[in-house]
Design an enzyme around this catalytic site. Structure first.
Site, mmCIF file in Angstrom:
data_model
loop_
_atom_site.group_PDB
_atom_site.id
_atom_site.type_symbol
_atom_site.label_atom_id
_atom_site.label_comp_id
_atom_site.label_asym_id
_atom_site.label_seq_id
_atom_site.Cartn_x
_atom_site.Cartn_y
_atom_site.Cartn_z
ATOM 1 C CG ASP A 97 5.839 3.444 0.472
ATOM 2 O OD1 ASP A 97 4.799 3.351 0.062
ATOM 3 O OD2 ASP A 97 6.375 4.091 1.303
ATOM 4 C CE LYS A 120 2.745 4.479 7.870
ATOM 5 N NZ LYS A 120 1.552 4.626 8.442
ATOM 6 C CE1 TYR A 130 -2.202 3.397 2.637
ATOM 7 C CE2 TYR A 130 -3.629 2.637 0.631
ATOM 8 C CZ TYR A 130 -3.180 3.606 1.687
ATOM 9 O OH TYR A 130 -3.970 4.586 1.855
HETATM 10 P P1 KE4 Z 1 -0.422 8.486 4.649
HETATM 11 O O1 KE4 Z 1 -1.040 9.203 3.146
HETATM 12 O O2 KE4 Z 1 -1.459 7.707 5.106
HETATM 13 O O3 KE4 Z 1 0.639 9.349 5.326
HETATM 14 O O4 KE4 Z 1 0.765 7.315 3.919
HETATM 15 C C1 KE4 Z 1 0.280 6.260 2.899
HETATM 16 C C2 KE4 Z 1 1.201 4.996 3.070
HETATM 17 C C3 KE4 Z 1 2.376 4.873 2.075
HETATM 18 N N1 KE4 Z 1 3.156 3.928 2.290
HETATM 19 C C4 KE4 Z 1 3.160 2.820 3.251
HETATM 20 C C5 KE4 Z 1 4.099 2.040 3.204
HETATM 21 C C6 KE4 Z 1 2.210 3.212 4.129
HETATM 22 O O5 KE4 Z 1 2.146 2.333 5.273
HETATM 23 C C7 KE4 Z 1 1.177 4.224 4.224
HETATM 24 C C8 KE4 Z 1 0.208 4.279 5.400
HETATM 25 N N2 KE4 Z 1 -0.114 3.216 6.221
HETATM 26 C C9 KE4 Z 1 -1.497 2.994 6.776
HETATM 27 C C10 KE4 Z 1 -1.265 1.911 7.701
HETATM 28 N N3 KE4 Z 1 -1.438 0.742 6.976
HETATM 29 C C11 KE4 Z 1 -1.894 4.235 7.502
HETATM 30 C C12 KE4 Z 1 -3.015 4.087 8.437
HETATM 31 C C13 KE4 Z 1 -4.299 4.695 7.412
HETATM 32 O O6 KE4 Z 1 -4.328 4.482 6.430
HETATM 33 O O7 KE4 Z 1 -5.307 5.344 8.378
#
Ligand code: KE4
Length: 429
Positions: free
Chosen positions: A239, A267, A144
């Site tokens: 990523d 993060k 993701y």
């Molecule tokens: P954000 O746009 O949520 O800051 O980051 C997206 C993203 C990109 N790449 C990786 C590897 C990620 O894990 C994420 C976001 N992770 C999720 C948890 N699996 C965030 C939690 C959520 O979507 O509320």
């Protein structure tokens, strides 16, 4: 446990917010029931709206590697806020955070700060397309990368067929530029590059998958991604939004010794404040506006509060031995959880990468998304609620990660194991 106030808040939230949340996973759909509402956090603990307390192993989905409300982070954000929340003018703090990322992350010579992981990956792919003059992006099933249109794509029928949107509202045209392959499958990488290599702008991957549970790369896999993309003039994008400063201080790329062309971060580097970042060699990054023609912008990018929180966080975990201590504590807990699951005769397949880990509720092994989806998600849900009722909050979904922090020491080990012993027994039923 009493959830009276959380239940009332949940009703109100559903009146004003779609699904009651601002991000879907928070709604607890994967484990059923209603979410509790967080009231405060301190160290490894969170307190909910009804005063229930939990040891937190989600840590805002990874950012809080120091735990909640670390005094250094609080002080530095307060100090920044007292001088003004945002300027939209260059500030020293964003340069200093950028310098930290350059110092720790092998692939990064220059970095652009943004406001989320989604922005980071979306922008890195645009830069890769501009740099190569090509359109196709190859992604890995189960990884993701945020919710940008071109990344909400599921695998096509065959390895070399283009994907289809996973969400309404994503035009087929966007999906037609995205190919999806299974994780840990070198033959699949070779096939897709044999078929499309000269048109592939980039391959983006979580070097340790963290969004289908935690699945490390098999020996040689990342090296092959590096070799094959290089051979076809495509950019390799790691990523590391989740794995950055989580698998090691230099991310998965430092741990495994494989350097991508571009790296996405988020993060931890914002210490709990909204942030994202993407970086790489200066000659590629300098194609970004205003140095170059590739446009990308953001009102609050590099804002003083996020950069203060990120800097404070990195300055604490980069101290000698600090990161290793978190990793060792997590390993100790992972091993004990494995013993407790076996005691209750609950098959779990455990993985760990630095300060993130996972227990798949199945015999295993788990090497890719197809394996992961064989997990017993009902049993996981029973374990989740058994833990929550005993004051331990783990991810409300099997296909997420457990995170550890500097605040998770001896103080929470016994509490967690006592809860897990009973929760595994309940889940066994
Ligand atoms: P954000 O746009 O949520 O800051 O980051 C997206 C993203 C990109 N790449 C990786 C590897 C990620 O894990 C994420 C976001 N992770 C999720 C948890 N699996 C965030 C939690 C959520 O979507 O509320």
């Amino acid at each position: 446990m009493n959830f009276t106030r959380s239940n009332a808040l949940w009703k109100a939230a559903n009146q004003a917010l779609p699904g009651g949340v601002n991000s879907p996973v928070r709604a607890f759909k994967a484990v059923g029931g209603e979410p509790f509402f967080a009231e405060s956090g301190q160290g490894a603990w969170i307190t909910d709206a009804d005063g229930n307390q939990y040891v937190d192993y989600v840590l805002s989905w990874g950012p809080l590697i120091l735990g909640h409300a670390h005094p250094e982070v609080v002080a530095r954000v307060h100090e920044a806020l007292n001088r003004g929340a945002s300027f939209g003018i260059p500030t020293e703090s964003e340069t200093r955070l950028a310098e930290k990322l350059v110092e720790h992350v092998p692939s990064i010579e220059k970095v652009r700060l943004v406001n989320s992981g989604t922005e980071a990956t979306m922008s890195a792919i645009r830069l890769a397309r501009a740099h190569t003059g090509r359109d196709i992006c190859v992604k890995v099933e189960g990884c993701y990368h945020g919710h940008a249109d071109g990344l909400l794509v599921k695998a096509g029928s065959g390895l070399t067929t283009f994907g289809t949107p996973t969400s309404p509202g994503v035009p087929e045209a966007y999906a037609s530029c995205t190919l999806t392959i299974p994780f840990n499958d070198v033959e699949a990488v070779k096939s897709v590059f044999e078929a499309h290599g000269d048109n592939v702008a980039c391959l983006i991957v979580e070097p340790v998958a963290g969004n289908m549970g935690v699945i490390p790369p098999e020996d040689g896999y990342l090296e092959e991604l590096r070799r094959i993309t290089q051979a076809h003039g495509s950019l390799l994008i790691f990523d590391e939004v989740m794995t950055g400063f989580r698998v090691s201080l230099g991310g998965a790329q430092a741990h495994y010794g494989v350097t991508p062309d571009l790296t996405c971060l988020g993060k931890v580097v914002g210490g709990g404040m909204p942030i994202g970042a993407y970086g790489g060699p200066a000659d590629i990054m300098d194609q970004l506006s205003p140095a170059g023609p590739v446009y990308q912008a953001g009102t609050l990018s590099g804002n003083p509060l996020a950069t203060a929180a990120g800097l404070a966080t990195i300055e604490v975990i980069e101290q000698p031995g600090a990161f290793e201590a978190i990793e060792a504590n997590m390993l100790q807990l992972t091993e004990e959880l494995g013993r407790l699951a076996a005691e209750a005769d609950v098959p779990i397949y455990q993985t760990q990468a630095g300060t993130m880990a996972c227990a798949f509720f199945q015999e295993g092994p788990v090497h890719n998304y197809a394996d992961a989806t064989q997990s017993d998600t009902d049993r996981y849900a029973r374990f989740f609620w058994g833990m929550l009722q005993r004051g331990v909050y783990i991810a409300p979904a099997q296909f997420e990660a457990m995170f550890y922090s500097a605040a998770h020491g001896d103080n929470v080990f016994d509490h967690t194991c006592t809860a897990a012993r009973e929760a595994f027994k309940e889940a066994a039923g």
